[in-house]
Motif scaffolding. Structure first.
Motif: not given
Length: 410
Positions: A234-248, A271-277
């Motif tokens: 859904x985010x990619x369809x809305x135009x996102x090119x680099x999606x990040x994640x906030x996780x635990x 895509x290279x993962x971009x996240x913070x835990x």
């Protein structure tokens, strides 16, 4: 000589009340007819009437409807018991009929009698063991609050009470509460609480798919992998090119499966993962992690936050860095909170349907307590819902991502 009257009640209707010690034919008093009721009724005062009313009320309470009164509606006592306790294989029409009769008569089963008859306390526990000894008030989060409310209602409908307990306690609360079974939310790998409860012979139902061979009686969960993949698309369809994640940082099923689904999606799309835990039980750590994520040189142009406060944390961080939502940053978080419908802009949320989960886990637990054989598997998957709002709907797809700038100084 006039014959003396022997009783007051022997006076004929229409006769006069005679004067004392005076023959009837010698009385010249013009008195009204004698009272229509005996003297002992006249002596009843308002207070006396009140005492009689109270006695009648007490009598009606003592004579409240029992299970035999309900059965008099044309069914057996066993049928009444099964219908009111959700047991047996009765037609739905029969269950409704019995419950309607019970409600009309005001019948309520006796908890004390049930305990003596079955050896069951009528108490079931609910706890979150994921965070162990960490200070964590889980009922403050919308998911757990909604789930606990639904579980409480489902338990009461089956004649049980829900007791919310901490995962650990210095006062050993668990051993002081006579539980018939327990619901454990998001148990961690090799959860010691679950293992100990099962060792004691108590049925345990998990809100969350258990890892490995954790010996739960049944579990209810969502398809977290499918939910995460859908919202990333859904985010990619809305135009996102680099999606990040906030996780635990925890090992519970929800966190592990959701993070794994994100990593798999990144690999699939290149895509290279971009996240913070961060430790999810610490709200301050969540705000810091959101800030770190948006300060990265490879800052994402869309973020999915796994936990309830992530939406507001990311929105605040975006403002500090001068990022507009949704123009510069798309946001989605997993939450049941209605607050996100009124933020500026409103934030898209993933709902895990905690009310359905709370009802399902209690039904499965009570079935296990009462020895009711399940018609199907003891594993249930509840569908999720993506509630799309402004924060994840970009007006025009972006093809470049600008580097982050320093936060504005107050």
């Amino acid at each position: 000589m006039v014959k003396a009257l022997t009783t007051l009640d022997s006076l004929p209707l229409g006769a006069f009340w005679p004067c004392r010690n005076v023959p009837v034919n010698a009385c010249i008093c013009d008195r009204p007819n004698r009272p229509s009721s005996p003297y002992y009724r006249l002596a009843m005062t308002a207070a006396g009437k009140h005492q009689v009313s109270r006695a009648q009320t007490r009598g009606s309470r003592q004579g409240r409807a029992g299970i035999r009164d309900v059965a008099a509606a044309g069914v057996s006592i066993t049928t009444v018991s099964d219908a009111l306790n959700g047991k047996g294989r009765l037609p739905d029409a029969t269950r409704r009929h019995v419950r309607e009769v019970a409600d009309r008569l005001g019948y309520r089963p006796s908890a004390a009698a049930r305990t003596l008859r079955t050896g069951k306390s009528g108490l079931i526990g609910l706890t979150v063991t994921t965070y162990g000894d960490e200070p964590f008030t889980f009922t403050e989060f919308a998911y757990f609050a909604e789930m606990a409310r639904a579980a409480t209602s489902a338990a009461l409908a089956r004649g049980y009470a829900l007791v919310i307990l901490p995962a650990t306690s210095r006062h050993d609360v668990w051993s002081n509460v006579a539980l018939d079974g327990t619901v454990v939310i998001d148990p961690s790998d090799h959860d010691p609480v679950v293992t100990e409860l099962v060792r004691q012979g108590l049925p345990v139902v998990s809100d969350g798919r258990p890892a490995g061979t954790l010996p739960v009686t049944a579990w209810v969960d969502n398809d977290h992998e499918a939910a995460v993949l859908d919202l990333l698309d859904h985010l990619a369809d809305a135009g996102a090119r680099r999606i990040g994640l906030l996780t635990g940082t925890t090992t519970d099923t929800y966190t592990r499966l959701s993070t794994t689904a994100y990593l798999n999606w990144c690999e699939r799309v290149g895509q290279d993962p971009v996240y913070e835990a961060y430790p999810a039980h610490d709200p301050c750590a969540g705000a810091v992690a959101a800030d770190r994520l948006l300060a990265r040189p490879d800052r994402p142009d869309a973020v999915y936050g796994l936990f309830d406060p992530n939406g507001t944390d990311l929105l605040a961080a975006a403002r500090r860095y001068g990022l507009r939502v949704p123009d510069d940053l798309l946001l989605v978080c997993c939450s049941e909170s209605t607050v996100y419908a009124t933020t500026e802009p409103p934030i898209t949320t993933l709902s895990l349907k905690p009310r359905r989960i709370g009802t399902a886990v209690v039904q499965l637990l009570i079935d296990a307590i009462e020895g009711i054989d399940a018609d199907g598997p003891v594993e249930r998957v509840i569908p999720t819902e993506l509630i799309v709002r402004t924060s994840s709907q970009r007006r025009s797809p972006r093809t470049t991502v600008s580097p982050p700038r320093s936060p504005e100084k107050d």
